[in-house]
Design a protein around this motif. Structure first.
Motif, short mmCIF file in Angstrom:
data_model
loop_
_atom_site.label_atom_id
_atom_site.label_comp_id
_atom_site.label_asym_id
_atom_site.label_seq_id
_atom_site.Cartn_x
_atom_site.Cartn_y
_atom_site.Cartn_z
N ARG A 29 0.84 -1.19 0.00
CA ARG A 29 0.00 0.00 0.00
C ARG A 29 0.88 1.24 0.00
O ARG A 29 1.93 1.24 0.63
CB ARG A 29 -0.90 0.02 1.23
N GLY A 30 0.46 2.26 -0.70
CA GLY A 30 1.33 3.42 -0.75
C GLY A 30 0.64 4.72 -1.07
O GLY A 30 -0.54 4.75 -1.44
N GLU A 31 1.41 5.78 -0.92
CA GLU A 31 0.97 7.12 -1.28
C GLU A 31 2.19 7.88 -1.78
O GLU A 31 3.13 8.16 -1.04
CB GLU A 31 0.36 7.84 -0.08
N SER A 33 3.47 11.28 -3.89
CA SER A 33 3.11 12.60 -4.39
C SER A 33 3.84 12.90 -5.70
O SER A 33 4.81 12.21 -6.05
CB SER A 33 3.44 13.68 -3.35
N VAL A 57 -3.60 4.43 -9.57
CA VAL A 57 -3.34 5.36 -8.48
C VAL A 57 -4.45 6.41 -8.48
O VAL A 57 -4.84 6.90 -9.54
CB VAL A 57 -1.96 6.05 -8.67
N ASP A 58 -4.96 6.78 -7.29
CA ASP A 58 -6.01 7.79 -7.25
C ASP A 58 -5.40 9.20 -7.30
O ASP A 58 -4.18 9.37 -7.38
CB ASP A 58 -6.91 7.60 -6.02
N LYS A 60 -4.88 11.34 -5.17
CA LYS A 60 -4.01 11.68 -4.04
C LYS A 60 -2.70 10.88 -4.07
O LYS A 60 -1.88 10.99 -3.17
CB LYS A 60 -4.73 11.43 -2.72
N LYS A 62 -2.55 7.57 -3.98
CA LYS A 62 -2.68 6.35 -3.18
C LYS A 62 -2.92 5.14 -4.07
O LYS A 62 -3.58 5.23 -5.11
CB LYS A 62 -3.82 6.48 -2.18
N ASN A 64 -3.08 0.47 -3.97
CA ASN A 64 -3.14 -0.76 -3.19
C ASN A 64 -2.86 -1.92 -4.14
O ASN A 64 -3.61 -2.16 -5.08
CB ASN A 64 -4.53 -0.91 -2.56
N LYS A 97 4.14 -0.77 3.46
CA LYS A 97 3.65 0.58 3.22
C LYS A 97 4.75 1.42 2.56
O LYS A 97 5.89 1.40 2.99
CB LYS A 97 3.20 1.22 4.52
N LYS A 99 5.72 5.36 1.05
CA LYS A 99 5.33 6.77 1.10
C LYS A 99 6.51 7.64 0.66
O LYS A 99 7.65 7.41 1.05
CB LYS A 99 4.92 7.17 2.51
#
Length: 372
Positions: A29-31, A33, A57-58, A60, A62, A64, A97, A99
């Motif tokens: 899972r990640g986010e 930028s 990816v959405d 934001k 993010k 999965n 995760k 980020k």
């Protein structure tokens, strides 16, 4: 109807339990930028084959991602059409995760197991160095893409010099990490990241000697050892590896053709300011050396993608090789060329005198210039 709803709920709960107990499943899972694209390309090796997935990816940043693996697997997440990447080490049954910022890939953090946590800790402890390095790489990339006469050579050269200093400091920090953690698999990863592309085979051999026996018995460590042995064969002071090339007129060129003379062997690209500047500087050096005792040979690495056509090539007075196999060619591998431009000075006895010699330093290194 109520009973039916209860059955559906039970099935959903049962599936959730089964999913949680899936010992071979991995979740990333990640986010991230500063993503330009609504997807990330994920690659990994499966049964000796490169496998590829696309992950949505959405807005934001993010995502999965789920996969099934049966052993420790390295996933590479390519961002913004291969402009940057993040590496995730995953084993079955883990939830990881991710980020960070796509513009600063060296600072992307991964949590969820010992390897990723160790590597993330190193990034946190060296955040300032990695941030400076990331910004310099971004600046140089933008300058290369613009490829105009308005670029200031001195500024770019200063940035490259600063980048080299930052790389040196990071290598020192990496070596300290490895010495403190000789039994960690993460130390092998650090060796791979910081010492595999080094022109110093002694440094690679030294850090491998730090490692505990249990870790050095792994397949990953064996690959590092094999690479260490290979780069020794093209180190300074060693006899040059044999090569056979074809020049732009399809005539054969052999390594023994240059016996008894100095050879300036340069690897360049048809694209990019640095390679063109190197050719210009090599032309200046060529005018100053004794042609009876010094020869030049230039290999264009990416001629399979970008034909060697631009006008500077027409005025090169020495032998030019458009290497059709590009980065997969034998000479690139045997001479351990990791980037371009890259110059190697070979002495008359066929030994490698200087690796990665600046074009403007060739004449002085040969010590054999002619009068203008």
């Amino acid at each position: 109807m109520v009973r039916f709803c209860k059955i559906v709920v039970c099935l959903i709960l049962l599936c959730s339990v089964i999913s949680c107990k899936d010992k071979e499943g991995v979740i990333i899972r990640g986010e991230i930028s500063n993503l330009k694209n609504p997807s990330i390309l994920v690659t990994w090796i499966s049964a000796d084959t490169l496998a590829i997935d696309t992950v949505d990816v959405d807005i934001k940043g993010k995502f999965n991602y789920r996969n099934r693996i049966d052993t420790l697997t390295t996933f590479t997440l390519y961002l913004n059409n291969y402009e940057s990447a993040a590496v995730v080490f995953a084993d079955k049954g883990q939830i990881l995760k991710v980020k960070g910022d796509a513009l600063l890939p060296d600072l992307i953090e991964v949590h969820g197991n010992e390897i990723n946590n160790d590597l993330t800790l190193f990034k946190q402890e060296n955040r300032e160095l990695l941030t400076q390095r990331g910004q310099l790489l971004f600046n140089l990339s933008m300058e290369s893409q613009s490829d105009t006469a308005n670029n200031k050579s001195m500024t770019r050269h200063d940035e490259i010099a600063k980048l080299q200093l930052l790389d040196h400091e990071l290598i020192l920090q990496a070596e300290e990490f490895i010495k403190k953690n000789p039994g960690q698999f993460s130390s092998l990863v650090m060796i791979n990241n910081f010492f595999m592309n080094s022109d110093n085979p002694q440094a690679l051999e030294r850090v491998l000697d730090y490692m505990d026996e249990d870790v050095t018995n792994t397949r990953f460590a064996s690959r590092l050892k094999s690479y260490s042995e290979k780069i020794k064969r093209s180190a300074e002071g060693e006899q040059i590896p044999y090569f056979m090339l074809k020049d732009k007129d399809e005539k054969d060129i052999y390594s023994h053709n240059f016996n008894g003379k100095y050879l300036v062997l340069s690897f360049v690209s048809t694209a990019g300011i640095e390679s063109r500047e190197t050719i210009d500087l090599l032309k200046e050096a060529y005018q100053k050396v004794d042609k009876d005792s010094v020869e030049f040979l230039t290999v264009y690495i990416d001629s399979d993608i970008y034909p060697v056509e631009y006008m500077e090539n027409d005025s090169i007075p020495w032998k030019v090789v458009p290497e059709k196999r590009g980065w997969g060619s034998d000479i690139v591998d045997s001479y351990n060329v990791q980037y371009v431009p890259f110059n190697i000075l070979i002495d008359p006895a066929g030994h490698i005198k200087v690796r990665n010699i600046p074009a403007q330093g060739v004449v002085k290194a040969i010590g054999n210039s002619t009068e203008d």
